[in-house]
Design a protein around this motif. Sequence first.
Motif, PDB file in Angstrom:
ATOM      1  N   ILE A  76      83.997  31.238  43.847  1.00 57.19           N
ATOM      2  CA  ILE A  76      83.745  31.454  45.271  1.00 57.19           C
ATOM      3  C   ILE A  76      83.262  30.171  45.937  1.00 57.19           C
ATOM      4  N   ALA A  77      82.394  29.416  45.257  1.00 55.41           N
ATOM      5  CA  ALA A  77      81.929  28.147  45.818  1.00 55.41           C
ATOM      6  C   ALA A  77      83.085  27.162  45.962  1.00 55.41           C
ATOM      7  N   THR A  78      83.998  27.170  45.002  1.00 56.87           N
ATOM      8  CA  THR A  78      85.175  26.298  45.100  1.00 56.87           C
ATOM      9  C   THR A  78      86.034  26.668  46.301  1.00 56.87           C
ATOM     10  N   THR A  79      86.229  27.963  46.509  1.00 57.60           N
ATOM     11  CA  THR A  79      87.009  28.411  47.668  1.00 57.60           C
ATOM     12  C   THR A  79      86.364  27.958  48.970  1.00 57.60           C
ATOM     13  N   ALA A  82      74.088  24.212  46.734  1.00 61.74           N
ATOM     14  CA  ALA A  82      74.254  22.982  45.954  1.00 61.74           C
ATOM     15  C   ALA A  82      75.649  22.906  45.346  1.00 61.74           C
ATOM     16  N   ALA A  83      76.175  24.051  44.889  1.00 63.81           N
ATOM     17  CA  ALA A  83      77.507  24.061  44.281  1.00 63.81           C
ATOM     18  C   ALA A  83      78.580  23.721  45.312  1.00 63.81           C
ATOM     19  N   VAL A  84      78.477  24.281  46.520  1.00 68.51           N
ATOM     20  CA  VAL A  84      79.471  24.010  47.565  1.00 68.51           C
ATOM     21  C   VAL A  84      79.419  22.548  47.997  1.00 68.51           C
ATOM     22  N   ILE A  85      78.214  22.045  48.259  1.00 66.55           N
ATOM     23  CA  ILE A  85      78.085  20.655  48.701  1.00 66.55           C
ATOM     24  C   ILE A  85      78.551  19.685  47.616  1.00 66.55           C
ATOM     25  N   SER A  86      78.190  19.971  46.365  1.00 64.58           N
ATOM     26  CA  SER A  86      78.612  19.100  45.259  1.00 64.58           C
ATOM     27  C   SER A  86      80.124  19.099  45.106  1.00 64.58           C
ATOM     28  N   GLY A 132      84.153  16.463  44.761  1.00 65.58           N
ATOM     29  CA  GLY A 132      85.513  16.962  44.582  1.00 65.58           C
ATOM     30  C   GLY A 132      86.537  16.206  45.389  1.00 65.58           C
ATOM     31  N   HIS A 133      86.180  15.807  46.593  1.00 64.31           N
ATOM     32  CA  HIS A 133      87.139  15.089  47.446  1.00 64.31           C
ATOM     33  C   HIS A 133      87.659  13.807  46.779  1.00 64.31           C
TER      34      HIS A 133
END
Length: 323
Positions: free
Chosen positions: A59-62, A305-309, A314-315
Motif C-alpha cells: 500500500i505504501a508503494t502504491t 516513513a515508508a511512503v517518503i522513503s 525509489g525515484h
Amino acid sequence: MTSSVLLAVLNYLFGWTTLTVLLSLLLAAGYPVFARIVKHNSAEDSAFFTLIYGLLAPIATTASLVVLSLPALSSYIIADHCHGDDCTPHALHITTDTVEGVVTVIAAVGLLTVFIVAVLMQLMRAQRNLNTLKNFSEPAQSTFRVVETDAHLAWCAGLFKPQIYVSSGLMQSLTAEQLNLVLLHEHSHAVRKDNLRKWCLHWASIIWPKKLRAKIRQDHSNYAELASDAAVARSYNNIDKDVFVSTLQACAACKKPNQEFEPVANKLRENAFESQRIEQSTHKDALSRFSFFKSMVITLWLWVAAVISAIYFGHPLLEWLSR
C-alpha cells in the motif's frame, strides 16, 4: 499513442514490483521489534496492528507511485537532479533505452505476473473446495452447516461470505451450552472477516524470509483466536470459567495452533474471561489506552516513513535500474 501508454503502464508495474519487494524485506527485518510493541494491546487491537504492518509495503508503494506521478508534489521530497538539459520537476524517467534496462523491466513485470496468476489460481482452488464442502454438508440451522465425520472440527470457511461448519463428531461430544460457545467463537471470526484478513496477510508477506513470514502469520492468527475468545466472553454472563476455557481450548486444538503459544493462550483465555466479569481499575484502563495510542502513533509513523522513503530513494533507484 497506444504503445506509449502501454510502456508507461509497464514502467509503473516495474516500479511497483521493485519498491514493494525492497520495502517488504526492510519491514520484515523490523517486524520482531514491532511485534514486541503491539503485544501489550488487546487481542483485537494487536491483530489489527499486525495486519496493518503486513500490508504496509504494497500500500505504501502504491501511494508513493501516485505521488511520483505528480511532479509538482513529489518535487518537494526527491533530490534535485537533471536529465540532460531538463532540470524541471518530472515524473519517473524510466526510458529503458538499454538492453539491460529492458531486461530489468521485463523481469520485474514477469515476476508480478507470476504473482497475480498464483493468487488467481489459489482463489479458484479455494472456490472449488468451498463448493465441494457445501455439497458434502447439511444445514443444521441458518447459522452453520454440519459435516458428517467423527473428527472434532469447527471452522469458518470463505473470504467474503464466511460460512460456519461443524462436524457431527464435535456436536455429539458437546453440551448445548458448549456448542453455543463454539458457534459464537466462529461467528466472531465470520463477522471480523478473519479469513479475508489472513488471506491478505498471506500474500502481502509472501516474499518475507521464511521465519519472519511464519511469525507474522502465526501472531496474527493467535490474536484473531483470542479476539474471538474475548467476543464469546462478552456474550456470556453466566458461564463457568472452566467450561469457557476448556471448550475454547478444544476448539483451538482442532486447528493445530502453535504449540508453544497454547499455554499462553489458555492463560489469556482465562484473562479474557475475567476481564469481562471484573471492572478494570483506572490504572489498567489508562495503561491500555496508552499502549493503544503508542502503537497507533508508531504505526502511522512507519506508514509515513515508508511512503517518503519510497519516494525519496525509489525515484533515483528506479531511473538507475532502467538505464
